[in-house]
Design a protein around this motif. Structure first.
Motif, mmCIF file in Angstrom:
data_model
loop_
_atom_site.group_PDB
_atom_site.id
_atom_site.type_symbol
_atom_site.label_atom_id
_atom_site.label_comp_id
_atom_site.label_asym_id
_atom_site.label_seq_id
_atom_site.Cartn_x
_atom_site.Cartn_y
_atom_site.Cartn_z
ATOM 1 N N ASP A 331 -30.654 -28.829 -49.369
ATOM 2 C CA ASP A 331 -29.908 -27.680 -48.855
ATOM 3 C C ASP A 331 -30.535 -26.355 -49.267
ATOM 4 O OD1 ASP A 331 -28.197 -29.443 -47.716
ATOM 5 O OD2 ASP A 331 -26.531 -29.115 -49.094
ATOM 6 N N LEU A 332 -31.160 -26.325 -50.433
ATOM 7 C CA LEU A 332 -31.800 -25.102 -50.907
ATOM 8 C C LEU A 332 -32.864 -24.632 -49.927
ATOM 9 C CD1 LEU A 332 -32.381 -23.030 -53.204
ATOM 10 C CD2 LEU A 332 -33.941 -24.718 -54.177
ATOM 11 N N PHE A 333 -33.537 -25.576 -49.303
ATOM 12 C CA PHE A 333 -34.657 -25.236 -48.422
ATOM 13 C C PHE A 333 -34.294 -25.225 -46.939
ATOM 14 C CE2 PHE A 333 -36.498 -26.685 -52.368
ATOM 15 C CZ PHE A 333 -37.510 -25.766 -52.584
ATOM 16 N N LYS A 347 -24.406 -13.298 -54.326
ATOM 17 C CA LYS A 347 -24.258 -14.188 -55.472
ATOM 18 C C LYS A 347 -24.995 -15.500 -55.236
ATOM 19 C CE LYS A 347 -20.701 -16.149 -58.479
ATOM 20 N NZ LYS A 347 -19.237 -16.292 -58.699
ATOM 21 N N GLU A 348 -24.913 -16.039 -54.020
ATOM 22 C CA GLU A 348 -25.592 -17.293 -53.689
ATOM 23 C C GLU A 348 -27.104 -17.121 -53.734
ATOM 24 O OE1 GLU A 348 -26.251 -21.276 -52.290
ATOM 25 O OE2 GLU A 348 -24.789 -20.210 -53.527
ATOM 26 N N LYS A 349 -27.577 -15.969 -53.259
ATOM 27 C CA LYS A 349 -29.014 -15.705 -53.272
ATOM 28 C C LYS A 349 -29.530 -15.649 -54.712
ATOM 29 C CE LYS A 349 -30.472 -12.876 -50.154
ATOM 30 N NZ LYS A 349 -30.848 -11.662 -49.392
ATOM 31 N N GLU A 369 -46.015 -16.481 -56.948
ATOM 32 C CA GLU A 369 -46.096 -15.810 -55.642
ATOM 33 C C GLU A 369 -46.830 -16.688 -54.628
ATOM 34 O OE1 GLU A 369 -44.758 -12.854 -54.652
ATOM 35 O OE2 GLU A 369 -43.694 -12.967 -56.566
ATOM 36 N N GLN A 370 -47.882 -17.350 -55.060
ATOM 37 C CA GLN A 370 -48.641 -18.236 -54.171
ATOM 38 C C GLN A 370 -47.767 -19.405 -53.705
ATOM 39 O OE1 GLN A 370 -51.901 -19.296 -56.716
ATOM 40 N NE2 GLN A 370 -53.124 -17.502 -56.197
ATOM 41 N N ILE A 371 -47.028 -19.988 -54.636
ATOM 42 C CA ILE A 371 -46.160 -21.131 -54.307
ATOM 43 C C ILE A 371 -45.059 -20.703 -53.353
ATOM 44 C CG2 ILE A 371 -44.511 -22.776 -55.265
ATOM 45 C CD1 ILE A 371 -46.244 -22.741 -57.843
ATOM 46 N N ILE A 372 -44.456 -19.549 -53.612
ATOM 47 C CA ILE A 372 -43.366 -19.060 -52.758
ATOM 48 C C ILE A 372 -43.874 -18.763 -51.351
ATOM 49 C CG2 ILE A 372 -41.800 -17.103 -52.392
ATOM 50 C CD1 ILE A 372 -41.379 -17.109 -55.465
ATOM 51 N N ASN A 383 -37.129 -17.745 -46.573
ATOM 52 C CA ASN A 383 -37.374 -16.305 -46.511
ATOM 53 C C ASN A 383 -36.115 -15.494 -46.772
ATOM 54 O OD1 ASN A 383 -40.275 -15.553 -45.486
ATOM 55 N ND2 ASN A 383 -39.700 -17.379 -44.337
ATOM 56 N N SER A 384 -34.950 -16.080 -46.481
ATOM 57 C CA SER A 384 -33.700 -15.333 -46.668
ATOM 58 C C SER A 384 -33.445 -15.044 -48.146
ATOM 59 C CB SER A 384 -32.525 -16.121 -46.082
ATOM 60 O OG SER A 384 -32.311 -17.327 -46.801
ATOM 61 N N ILE A 385 -34.038 -15.822 -49.033
ATOM 62 C CA ILE A 385 -33.839 -15.625 -50.468
ATOM 63 C C ILE A 385 -34.728 -14.502 -50.984
ATOM 64 C CG2 ILE A 385 -33.961 -16.726 -52.745
ATOM 65 C CD1 ILE A 385 -33.605 -19.416 -51.348
ATOM 66 N N PHE A 386 -35.958 -14.417 -50.479
ATOM 67 C CA PHE A 386 -36.937 -13.492 -51.047
ATOM 68 C C PHE A 386 -37.274 -12.310 -50.143
ATOM 69 C CE2 PHE A 386 -37.664 -17.597 -53.050
ATOM 70 C CZ PHE A 386 -37.716 -17.245 -54.393
ATOM 71 N N ARG A 387 -37.049 -12.460 -48.846
ATOM 72 C CA ARG A 387 -37.550 -11.422 -47.930
ATOM 73 C C ARG A 387 -36.508 -10.923 -46.935
ATOM 74 N NH1 ARG A 387 -43.042 -14.963 -47.001
ATOM 75 N NH2 ARG A 387 -43.907 -14.629 -49.072
#
Length: 719
Positions: A331-333, A347-349, A369-372, A383-387
């Motif tokens: 679900d995380l991905f 909060k979820e992010k 950063e490379q892995i992400i 992308n919704s988590i980081f960008r």
């Protein structure tokens, strides 16, 4: 297809096969040993990580020294022996054998001395603390004589013994201790040289546990006392290693008969170089990677996205912690929490970021950063988590079409290498579509039955629906009729939004196929065929319900207008009439959509035909009235499971369109003739289901009759 064997990661002997420029290094080491005039012993350490090519370097050294007349090479394998006693005793045997083979004169062999003292030596090794006992044993006259004889013979023959020992870092810790005790005790033999190959971090850690105190680095210090010439294996050029890896992968692709498009190559190479290349350190990793692909690519060819599969397998080999994170946190991905209404997205992010940071805490900031970046390619919703980038339903459809790992329908395949019982092979679907282009609906039905199961029916129908826009007219025609013919075999479980179950999806699919056809005449003809070919009137009615409409409120040029819809409804009503003309054939419990069937029959069939048939059935079978009332009620679903709701006012007016309520009232009173009606609507009664329905219907009927009477009195008063 050419045979392709999994690589055994075998070391090489031939310098011509050296892809990482290791032979010049090995040659220099061999030359130094061969030209050495000093009779004292020397211990050389070749340091390198697992899989970095240490064994190949030792092979090159041995190859070079075999051409030197005065050098005797002994490759001693400590793995062969079960305990320390055996290892020590066999070392002397191997050493004697190697020396004796190099001597052409008829002098007494060293092996004779070892045989002479072998028995007491073996017995002695079984006593007390081995290291201390060996020291005292070597101080004895006999062993001192053996030692002198060996050194004298080597000096007379002008020979030098080179002992090569590999894979020390793969030994158990107690075996590592034993081996270095052996080296420490024998390395002062004249005219001998040791070349030891191992990972210094692994070995020093093992020695630290044995000889270390509380001071960090004691194991390393112990190692430094034994190794006189420490040599780091030359670093492999990153470009050479990458090219070696890609060459291996290219061979696997050829073996699997997979040809990547230019876009696939671009996506793979760019994401490999961004997210994986810096973690590729040794040729062994590249070999392991290609071996895994040799297994997974042929299995999932046509069942998964090749680029995604190659990248996730790269993560498996080079970033096992990240692989486990993906596998265990679906679900995380795959889910984007920003689309959930009323949810604390911020909060979820943060929660997800913390989980990822925890999993990647061993990596540097740059490596993270490379892995992400790589994860955001494989799982766009990441992308919704980081960008702060979100994707909609259309993107999800495209991901499924491309069999991507980010699609819920395909995610599991990348980790199980198999089609689960709830899934359907894409190859099977493709074969079915080809088959449907050249065969009759009768033959197609048999083909479908080979694929379809109760467990995979939902996936099977949803895949067909997803692909339906690409169907040719012939495929649309044949598959719509084929699915209609097996409609009753599609699972029809009670669930929220029941149209989404396989039965409902199958009915919608026939509508999809009809809508695909270009001309109005073709669409009408296929709709007729679906109604006629559906294996039950229930499924025929369900298909009709999902035929597309063209109305003012919802315009659809591919749908049916009012006149066309009415004509199709009349065709359905005629079939219903034929199959229900015999009262015994009216089985409410076998028709999940019986109210709709009755509605079509009543509105589009012969006048009063449906009303008369149902009325007669009610009067001839006393329990039929309760089956009828029950089928009009909805099904409630919750933690308790599923159960029928009470009979409602809406149910009353729906059934009133078909049958005179007085007929139902009389039928109920024939069974329950002394019911006293409640003041309020009767629900949650501790009575039988039939009595519950009876009370509820009579209560609503009484209220309706009273309202009619009041309205009539009011109208008379107005006059």
């Amino acid at each position: 297809m050419d045979q392709h064997n999994y690589s055994s990661d075998a070391p090489i002997y031939d310098p011509a096969l050296d892809q990482f420029n290791r032979f010049p290094f090995a040659k220099r080491v061999a030359n130094v040993i061969a030209k050495r005039n000093d009779p004292s012993s020397i211990v050389i350490g070749i340091y390198g990580a697992w899989g970095d090519g240490k064994t190949s370097v030792l092979n090159f050294i041995e190859r070079e020294l075999q051409t030197v007349e005065h050098v005797v090479c002994l490759k001693f394998n400590p793995w062969r022996f079960g305990d320390e006693d055996q290892m020590l005793f066999n070392f002397f045997n191997d050493l004697a054998t190697a020396i004796d083979r190099s001597i052409e004169t008829k002098k007494e062999r060293i092996a004779d001395f070892v045989a002479k003292y072998g028995k007491p030596l073996a017995t002695f090794f079984g006593k007390g603390e081995v290291a201390d006992e060996i020291k005292s044993f070597f101080s004895s006259a006999d062993i001192e004589e053996l030692r002198k004889r060996i050194e004298k013979l080597l000096e007379e023959e002008k020979k030098r013994v080179v002992i090569l020992i590999d894979d020390i870092d793969r030994l158990e810790k107690n075996e590592i201790h034993a081996l270095f005790r052996l080296v420490k005790l024998t390395a002062d033999f004249k005219y001998t040289a040791y070349v030891l190959a191992f990972d210094k971090h692994v070995v020093s850690s093992a020695l630290q546990e044995r000889y270390g105190d509380h001071n960090i680095g004691t194991g390393k210090s112990f190692l430094e006392k034994i190794i006189q010439v420490p040599l780091e294996l030359p670093l492999i050029d990153s470009e050479d290693l990458r090219n070696f890896c890609f060459k291996e992968i290219d061979q696997v692709l050829n073996f699997s008969n997979i040809e990547l498009s230019e876009e696939d190559v671009r996506n793979y190479v760019s994401n490999f170089s961004i997210g994986l290349e810096s973690f590729l350190k040794t040729p062994r990793q590249a070999k392991l990677y290609s071996n895994i692909l040799t297994f997974s690519l042929p299995i999932l060819k046509g069942e998964a996205n090749i680029v995604d599969l190659m990248l996730i397998e790269g993560i498996r080999v080079l970033l096992p912690e990240v692989y486990a994170l993906i596998r265990d946190n679906r679900d995380l991905f795959l889910k984007d929490s920003t689309s959930i209404i009323g949810y604390d997205n911020k909060k979820e992010k943060e929660r997800k970021k913390e989980l990822i940071d925890s999993a990647l805490n061993e990596f540097t900031h740059e490596e993270k950063e490379q892995i992400i970046d790589l994860l955001c390619f494989l799982f766009p919703k990441f992308n919704s988590i980081f960008r702060n980038i979100s994707y909609g339903k259309e993107s999800e459809i495209k991901w499924a079409e491309k069999q991507r790992i980010c699609s819920p329908q395909y995610f599991q395949r990348y980790f199980t290498y198999a089609i689960t019982t709830k899934d359907v092979s894409d190859k099977a679907i493709k074969e079915l579509l080809i088959f449907s282009e050249h065969n009759s609906p009768e033959e197609i039905v048999y083909k479908i039955k080979e694929i379809l199961t109760y467990k995979n029916a939902e996936t099977f129908i949803s895949k067909l629906r997803r692909l339906s826009k690409r169907f040719t007219p012939l495929q649309s025609n044949n598959l719509a009729i084929s699915i209609a013919r097996i409609g009753s075999q599609l699972p029809n479980p009670v669930q929220f939004f029941s149209p989404l179950n396989p039965s409902g999806q199958g009915a919608m699919f026939t509508g999809d196929c009809i809508e695909n056809l270009k001309t109005r005449e073709e669409r009408i003809e296929l709709a007729k065929q679906v109604i006629h070919n559906a294996d039950t009137i229930s499924f025929a009615a369900k298909c009709f319900y999902w035929f597309r409409r063209d109305t003012e409120e919802h315009p659809n040029p591919q749908g049916f207008n009012e006149e066309e819809y009415s004509k199709l409804a009349c065709i359905l009503a005629k079939r219903i009439s034929l199959e229900m003309s015999n009262l015994g054939d009216i089985e409410v419990t076998k028709l999940d959509n019986f109210p709709f069937v009755l509605l079509i029959w009543n509105e589009y069939g012969e006048s009063n035909e449906a009303r008369n048939a149902i009325t007669k059935k009610i009067r001839t079978e006393k329990n039929f009235v309760f089956e009828l009332l029950n089928c009009y009620t909805s099904t409630a679903i919750g933690e308790f499971g599923s159960r029928k709701s009470g009979f409602s006012k809406e149910n009353y007016f729906a059934i009133k369109k078909i049958i005179n309520p007085i007929v139902i009232e009389n039928a109920i009173k024939a069974v329950f003739n002394d019911l006293e009606l409640d003041e309020s609507y009767p629900e949650f009664l501790d009575v039988s289901r039939n009595e519950e329905l009876a009370r509820q219907f009579l209560w609503i009927h009484k209220k309706f009759v009273e309202e009619e009477v009041n309205e009539a009195v009011t109208d008379i008063g107005k006059e």
